[in-house]
Design an enzyme around this catalytic site. Structure first.
Site, PDB file in Angstrom:
ATOM      1  N   ARG A 163      50.948   3.486  55.634  1.00 38.77           N
ATOM      2  CA  ARG A 163      49.810   3.973  55.647  1.00 38.77           C
ATOM      3  C   ARG A 163      48.271   3.252  55.461  1.00 38.77           C
ATOM      4  O   ARG A 163      47.888   3.513  55.200  1.00 38.77           O
ATOM      5  CB  ARG A 163      50.263   5.557  55.740  1.00 38.77           C
ATOM      6  CG  ARG A 163      50.881   6.742  56.439  1.00 38.77           C
ATOM      7  CD  ARG A 163      51.550   7.534  56.494  1.00 38.77           C
ATOM      8  NE  ARG A 163      51.946   9.176  57.374  1.00 38.77           N
ATOM      9  CZ  ARG A 163      52.940   8.418  58.685  1.00 38.77           C
ATOM     10  NH1 ARG A 163      53.988   7.698  57.270  1.00 38.77           N
ATOM     11  NH2 ARG A 163      54.190   9.123  58.768  1.00 38.77           N
ATOM     12  N   LYS A 194      57.701   4.850  51.189  1.00 33.10           N
ATOM     13  CA  LYS A 194      57.457   4.057  52.138  1.00 33.10           C
ATOM     14  C   LYS A 194      56.645   4.367  53.124  1.00 33.10           C
ATOM     15  O   LYS A 194      55.935   3.808  53.158  1.00 33.10           O
ATOM     16  CB  LYS A 194      58.913   4.083  52.698  1.00 33.10           C
ATOM     17  CG  LYS A 194      59.621   2.910  53.418  1.00 33.10           C
ATOM     18  CD  LYS A 194      60.757   2.580  54.153  1.00 33.10           C
ATOM     19  CE  LYS A 194      61.738   3.670  54.642  1.00 33.10           C
ATOM     20  NZ  LYS A 194      61.235   3.804  56.161  1.00 33.10           N
ATOM     21  N   GLN A 201      56.435  10.481  63.548  1.00 40.46           N
ATOM     22  CA  GLN A 201      56.147   9.369  63.148  1.00 40.46           C
ATOM     23  C   GLN A 201      55.196   9.520  64.678  1.00 40.46           C
ATOM     24  O   GLN A 201      53.984   8.518  64.847  1.00 40.46           O
ATOM     25  CB  GLN A 201      56.739   8.352  63.505  1.00 40.46           C
ATOM     26  CG  GLN A 201      57.437   7.809  62.225  1.00 40.46           C
ATOM     27  CD  GLN A 201      58.779   7.238  62.555  1.00 40.46           C
ATOM     28  OE1 GLN A 201      59.335   7.104  63.498  1.00 40.46           O
ATOM     29  NE2 GLN A 201      59.603   6.390  61.050  1.00 40.46           N
ATOM     30  N   ARG A 255      69.966   3.537  53.869  1.00 36.29           N
ATOM     31  CA  ARG A 255      70.292   4.832  54.234  1.00 36.29           C
ATOM     32  C   ARG A 255      72.312   4.680  53.635  1.00 36.29           C
ATOM     33  O   ARG A 255      72.593   5.739  53.005  1.00 36.29           O
ATOM     34  CB  ARG A 255      69.907   5.896  53.968  1.00 36.29           C
ATOM     35  CG  ARG A 255      68.238   5.498  54.214  1.00 36.29           C
ATOM     36  CD  ARG A 255      67.257   7.226  54.149  1.00 36.29           C
ATOM     37  NE  ARG A 255      65.728   6.419  54.684  1.00 36.29           N
ATOM     38  CZ  ARG A 255      65.491   5.561  53.719  1.00 36.29           C
ATOM     39  NH1 ARG A 255      65.697   6.175  52.340  1.00 36.29           N
ATOM     40  NH2 ARG A 255      64.041   6.295  53.471  1.00 36.29           N
ATOM     41  N   LYS A 302      67.936   7.428  63.969  1.00 36.89           N
ATOM     42  CA  LYS A 302      67.026   6.623  63.767  1.00 36.89           C
ATOM     43  C   LYS A 302      67.956   5.135  63.127  1.00 36.89           C
ATOM     44  O   LYS A 302      68.244   4.471  63.914  1.00 36.89           O
ATOM     45  CB  LYS A 302      67.688   7.074  62.141  1.00 36.89           C
ATOM     46  CG  LYS A 302      67.228   8.889  61.394  1.00 36.89           C
ATOM     47  CD  LYS A 302      66.032   8.918  61.724  1.00 36.89           C
ATOM     48  CE  LYS A 302      65.012  10.194  61.626  1.00 36.89           C
ATOM     49  NZ  LYS A 302      63.667  10.064  61.664  1.00 36.89           N
ATOM     50  N   ASP A 310      65.446  12.238  56.346  1.00 39.53           N
ATOM     51  CA  ASP A 310      65.835  10.686  55.860  1.00 39.53           C
ATOM     52  C   ASP A 310      67.004  11.187  54.427  1.00 39.53           C
ATOM     53  O   ASP A 310      67.576  10.231  54.165  1.00 39.53           O
ATOM     54  CB  ASP A 310      64.963  10.409  54.979  1.00 39.53           C
ATOM     55  CG  ASP A 310      64.434   9.654  56.122  1.00 39.53           C
ATOM     56  OD1 ASP A 310      64.498   9.538  57.643  1.00 39.53           O
ATOM     57  OD2 ASP A 310      62.743   9.251  56.174  1.00 39.53           O
ATOM     58  N   GLY A 353      60.499   1.541  61.984  1.00 43.74           N
ATOM     59  CA  GLY A 353      60.133   2.712  63.204  1.00 43.74           C
ATOM     60  C   GLY A 353      58.347   3.176  62.518  1.00 43.74           C
ATOM     61  O   GLY A 353      57.873   2.796  63.792  1.00 43.74           O
ATOM     62  N   ARG A 411      65.583   1.688  68.946  1.00 43.58           N
ATOM     63  CA  ARG A 411      65.726   2.876  69.069  1.00 43.58           C
ATOM     64  C   ARG A 411      64.634   3.252  70.010  1.00 43.58           C
ATOM     65  O   ARG A 411      63.687   2.539  70.647  1.00 43.58           O
ATOM     66  CB  ARG A 411      65.079   3.425  67.627  1.00 43.58           C
ATOM     67  CG  ARG A 411      65.919   2.741  66.767  1.00 43.58           C
ATOM     68  CD  ARG A 411      65.262   2.769  65.276  1.00 43.58           C
ATOM     69  NE  ARG A 411      65.004   4.102  64.743  1.00 43.58           N
ATOM     70  CZ  ARG A 411      63.892   4.351  64.056  1.00 43.58           C
ATOM     71  NH1 ARG A 411      64.214   3.134  63.620  1.00 43.58           N
ATOM     72  NH2 ARG A 411      64.345   5.558  63.540  1.00 43.58           N
TER      73      ARG A 411
END
Ligand code: S3P
Length: 433
Positions: free
Chosen positions: A27, A22, A169, A388, A342, A315, A95, A123
């Site tokens: 990117r 991901k 991030q 998740r 998260k 994660d 995010g 967030r």
């Protein structure tokens, strides 16, 4: 609302392949979009999160051809070639999409507003906005959260920024703004975090320096289009790695997994717990090392997880909590306060879910203490819309003698489209309910 009924399963077998990474997929579109020329991407994760990035860059004038489900051609417009979008950009649940874009958009000559779903709108965004403002960026958040508006800056200036938290991030957003800044932009991290931005920028021909915890670059360098081969996502592989430790038959293999050392905390933590896990390196894809990982049923034991491994498995912690529930003895995770911000408060939501199926646990301010070794009892787990969490409790069915209900599973498609089919093929029993 979409829910699952997950029935007890005896074991997992065969081999699985998981979708593309991901972080790398996001990117590839961003950097491809601001490069000069045609970037070919293979292994792209066609999950809702990365598709939000793709649509956002299309809305800013980047032509993206989808050759098939996972292959793209991004027609880059050069460092200054993006165009202002005609409406608000919806980053969905992602995010990475909103935070990295805040950095990249700080250097544009147009105004953009970005928002997202209910989870994303709760967030924190000031962790990115504040350092970008130090660079001269013009950013407004909504009480620290999305919607976020980025307006044209007169001229960005390079900064030397010490990250207050281990966040790839935030690091990436600052480096992407640094592409548009005068002079050198440096970011120092308190603990290693994923370095996909640095690696991929180098793949696009940039000079990015790293010295210990500090990454830096000089602004104004053009990116040259390249090929990006996206490896399988270790964060998606994580569910099967834990499933294999709990109930893998000999020869259970997760194929083609990215094993960038800033992502392999899960391997180290499972091995500390006694996992029989073998890594067979394959090759380097797009500057990222890739391996097949074989894992088999192991007698896991509880451990105190070294906090320095936490950012390298950030994660994967929810499914590691399931591994802890299946281990003999107590496992303690600390140094994981970031989990509270998260897609959900993953400490609280996992604690609640573990409790619902009878796993003793104690929530700590920055972690959780989990008592392992019992079979799970029937119960209903609310994923709170967190992909998740939902997938972690599908794996928990290997520890259960009765069915589990998992609520609110729609967002599994953000990171792992096809999870149910992949999980069923190797032996898990998941039904839509
Ligand atoms: C990501 C960084 C991590 C991670 C997220 C993806 C990235 O977030 O949890 O899923 O692609 O850079 P933080 O930077 O908030 O730790």
């Amino acid at each position: 609302m979409k829910n699952w009924k997950v029935s007890p399963a005896q074991g997992v077998h065969g081999s699985v392949r998981v979708p593309g990474d991901k972080s790398i997929s996001h990117r590839s579109v961003m950097l491809g979009g601001i490069a000069k020329g045609r970037t070919e991407v293979t292994g792209f994760l066609a999950g809702a999160d990365c598709l939000a990035t793709l649509e956002a860059f299309r809305a800013m004038g980047v032509a993206v051809e989808r050759l098939d489900e996972t292959s793209l051609v991004v027609h880059g417009r050069g460092l200054h070639g993006l165009a202002g979008p005609s409406s608000v950009l919806d980053m969905g649940n992602a995010g990475t999409a909103i935070r990295l874009s805040m950095g990249l958009l700080s250097g544009q000559r147009f105004t953009t507003t970005m928002t997202g779903d209910e989870s994303l709108r709760s967030r924190p965004m000031e962790r990115v906005a504040a350092p970008l403002r130090q660079m001269g960026a013009q950013i407004e958040t909504t009480a620290g959260k999305p919607p976020v508006t980025v307006r044209p800056a007169t001229q960005l200036r390079g900064i030397d920024y010490a990250l207050p938290m281990a966040s790839a991030q935030v690091k990436s957003a600052i480096l992407l703004a640094g592409l548009y800044a005068e002079g050198r932009t440096s970011v120092t991290e308190p603990a290693p975090t994923r370095d996909h931005t640095e690696r991929m920028l180098r793949g696009f021909g940039l000079d990015v320096q790293t010295e210990g915890p500090r990454a830096s670059l000089v602004g104004g360098q053009e990116l040259t289009a390249t090929r990006v081969q996206v490896p399988g996502d270790i964060s998606s592989a994580a569910f099967f790695l834990v499933a294999g430790c709990l109930a893998g038959e000999e020869g259970f293999v997760v194929e083609n997994v990215g094993i960038n050392p800033t992502r392999t905390g899960i391997i180290d933590i499972l091995r500390l717990m006694g996992a029989d896990l073998r890594v067979y390196p394959r090759d380097i894809q797009g500057g990222e090392p890739v391996a097949d990982i074989e894992v088999r049923r192991s007698a896991l034991r509880g451990v105190a997880v070294p906090p320095e491994l936490v950012p390298l498995a950030i994660d994967e912690l929810p499914v590691l909590f399931i591994a802890a529930a299946g281990a003999q003895g107590e496992t303690v995770f600390t140094g994981a306060a970031e989990l509270r911000v998260k897609e959900s408060d993953r400490l609280a939501v996992m604690s609640e879910g573990l409790g619902a199926v009878g796993v003793p646990n104690e929530l700590l301010p920055d972690g959780i203490r989990i008592g392992g070794g019992q079979r799970l009892r029937a119960g209903t787990i609310d994923s709170h819309g967190d992909h998740r969490i939902a997938m972690s409790f599908a794996v928990a069915s290997l520890l259960a003698d009765e069915p589990l209900s998992v609520r609110d599973v729609t967002n599994v498609a953000t990171s792992f489209p096809g999870f149910v089919a992949t999980a069923r093929a190797c032996g898990l029993h998941i039904a839509l309910a």
